[in-house]
Design a protein around this motif. Structure first.
Motif, PDB file in Angstrom:
ATOM      1  N   ASP A  37       0.945  -1.334  -0.096  1.00 11.81           N
ATOM      2  CA  ASP A  37       0.133  -0.007   0.035  1.00 11.81           C
ATOM      3  C   ASP A  37       0.796   1.179   0.035  1.00 11.81           C
ATOM      4  OD1 ASP A  37      -2.700   1.002   0.254  1.00 11.81           O
ATOM      5  OD2 ASP A  37      -1.821   2.032   1.962  1.00 11.81           O
ATOM      6  N   ASN A  41       1.033   4.608  -2.888  1.00  8.46           N
ATOM      7  CA  ASN A  41       0.846   6.021  -2.134  1.00  8.46           C
ATOM      8  C   ASN A  41       1.960   7.016  -2.277  1.00  8.46           C
ATOM      9  OD1 ASN A  41      -1.707   5.208  -1.261  1.00  8.46           O
ATOM     10  ND2 ASN A  41      -1.104   4.791   0.838  1.00  8.46           N
ATOM     11  N   HIS A  44       1.887   8.245  -5.745  1.00 14.43           N
ATOM     12  CA  HIS A  44       0.557   9.436  -5.841  1.00 14.43           C
ATOM     13  C   HIS A  44       1.075  10.561  -5.245  1.00 14.43           C
ATOM     14  CE1 HIS A  44      -2.550   6.140  -7.105  1.00 14.43           C
ATOM     15  NE2 HIS A  44      -1.662   6.425  -7.944  1.00 14.43           N
ATOM     16  N   LEU A  46       1.181  10.971  -1.979  1.00 14.66           N
ATOM     17  CA  LEU A  46       0.412  11.076  -0.814  1.00 14.66           C
ATOM     18  C   LEU A  46       1.465  11.202   0.728  1.00 14.66           C
ATOM     19  CD1 LEU A  46      -2.221   8.315  -1.524  1.00 14.66           C
ATOM     20  CD2 LEU A  46      -2.306  11.033  -1.663  1.00 14.66           C
ATOM     21  N   ASP A 121      -3.477   2.875   5.867  1.00 16.02           N
ATOM     22  CA  ASP A 121      -3.956   4.479   5.627  1.00 16.02           C
ATOM     23  C   ASP A 121      -5.521   4.339   5.624  1.00 16.02           C
ATOM     24  OD1 ASP A 121      -3.712   7.013   6.033  1.00 16.02           O
ATOM     25  OD2 ASP A 121      -3.295   7.133   3.683  1.00 16.02           O
ATOM     26  N   ARG A 123      -9.017   5.436   3.289  1.00 15.41           N
ATOM     27  CA  ARG A 123      -8.739   5.558   1.946  1.00 15.41           C
ATOM     28  C   ARG A 123      -9.951   6.349   1.594  1.00 15.41           C
ATOM     29  NH1 ARG A 123      -5.743   2.435  -0.982  1.00 15.41           N
ATOM     30  NH2 ARG A 123      -6.844   2.646  -2.918  1.00 15.41           N
ATOM     31  N   TYR A 127      -8.774  11.046  -2.395  1.00 19.18           N
ATOM     32  CA  TYR A 127      -7.562  11.053  -1.942  1.00 19.18           C
ATOM     33  C   TYR A 127      -6.556  10.157  -2.545  1.00 19.18           C
ATOM     34  CZ  TYR A 127      -3.864   9.967   1.718  1.00 19.18           C
ATOM     35  OH  TYR A 127      -2.671   9.480   2.313  1.00 19.18           O
ATOM     36  N   ASN A 128      -7.005   8.840  -2.905  1.00 19.69           N
ATOM     37  CA  ASN A 128      -6.281   7.798  -3.359  1.00 19.69           C
ATOM     38  C   ASN A 128      -6.248   8.100  -4.987  1.00 19.69           C
ATOM     39  OD1 ASN A 128      -7.388   6.237  -0.776  1.00 19.69           O
ATOM     40  ND2 ASN A 128      -5.348   5.690  -1.253  1.00 19.69           N
TER      41      ASN A 128
END
Length: 331
Positions: A37, A41, A44, A46, A121, A123, A127-128
């Motif tokens: 995961d 992220n 991206h 994040l 985290d 979701r 956001y994702n």
């Protein structure tokens, strides 16, 4: 092409060294276990840590064993596919084995870890996403922005807890062992969560989850996990339901139902034990009690448009999955 940001990787060989690194680089370091995961992220944007502290070489974190008193001890680095196939987990914590067995797909279960799934985290559909996608929308409350796109005018992030194993662990009364610079602490899994989608855990990012402990269950313990998802091979839950039913002398003595992917924390359905107590699995009394509990769950659960899937449909599926998982538990 999505590329990873630049970072350093540390490979400590002990829990103490890992904790020391997290503390020394607090705010700039993150733990990487299986990475299933975290790495997407990172692509991206994040998260943009300067240091990843890998647990791959830390000895003793991957064991699954049953103690003489019946306690199941699960190391945080135990792989999800091992958890799903372990004989003691299947026999004594069936809901957990089932939940671990439906996380993502087989390749990711071979890499993903028990601890990583607990510490997953939250979701959200807003956001994702890639940095470009989020920027075009003005970002969101959870990352880089000030607006919640799920709840207009919302002041608190409602990104959803989407860890399949979390509700199963709650029905089992699991306890979590954390290590930090101030020492070791033990926390009931129910007490881990808080209703804040930005960080939904009562644990500091510099603390390290090392072990999950599941206490001995009742002799007549039954359990099951059911998962609603669009693609049955790989997706995160649109809804996840864990059930526990303890049967004594042919009747239900105790029960629990916990649901995930609704809000920032898993939701326990109120009144499960009182509704099912005394009902006899396989007989009409259990079917009727299950129907009543499913209706209670429908009234208590209100999915939001925070994860993929229509929220009205997800709510209609709450009682369906409550009935299914209760039936699966006792059968």
């Amino acid at each position: 092409m999505l590329r990873l940001p630049k970072f350093q990787v540390a490979l400590p060989e002990s829990v103490a060294d890992a904790v020391a690194l997290l503390s020394a680089h607090e705010g700039e370091a993150m733990i990487v276990a299986g990475g299933t995961d975290l790495l997407p992220n990172l692509k991206h944007r994040l998260f943009e840590p300067k240091l990843l502290v890998s647990l791959e070489r830390v000895a003793g974190l991957g064991a699954i064993q049953r103690e003489a008193d019946g306690t199941l001890r699960i190391g945080a680095m135990a792989r999800l596919d091992q958890l799903a196939a372990h004989a003691d987990v299947i026999a004594h914590a069936p809901a957990l084995a089932q939940a671990a067995g439906v996380v993502s797909g087989p390749q990711l279960r071979r890499m993903g870890t028990a601890g990583g799934n607990v510490m997953l985290d939250t979701r959200c559909r807003y956001y994702n996403q890639t940095y470009f996608w989020r920027k075009s929308l003005g970002f969101c409350l959870k990352k880089d922005g000030t607006v919640c796109h799920v709840v207009a005018g919302g002041r608190k992030c409602v990104a959803a807890a989407s860890n399949d194993t979390a509700p199963a662990l709650m029905t089992l009364g699991a306890r979590l062992i954390f290590e930090g610079m101030s020492g070791r602490r033990e926390l009931l899994v129910d007490d881990l969560w808080k209703s804040d989608g930005v960080w939904n855990k009562h644990a500091a990012p510099s603390e390290l989850l090392t072990e999950i402990r599941i206490p001995p269950q009742a002799a007549g313990h039954r359990g099951a996990y059911g998962k609603l998802r669009n693609r049955a091979a790989i997706d995160f839950p649109e809804l996840g339901v864990a059930t526990r039913v303890d049967v004594e002398r042919g009747s239900v003595r105790d029960a629990d139902v916990v649901i995930v992917a609704l809000a920032a924390r898993p939701v326990r359905v109120k009144g499960a034990a009182d509704t099912l107590r005394g009902a006899k699995p396989g007989e009409r009394s259990f079917t009727e009690a299950t129907a009543r509990l499913a209706e209670h769950a429908f009234k208590q659960c209100h999915p939001m448009p925070n994860v993929p899937g229509d929220e009205d449909y997800r709510r209609e599926m709450v009682p369906v999955f409550v009935r299914r998982t209760l039936k699966a538990a006792v059968s």
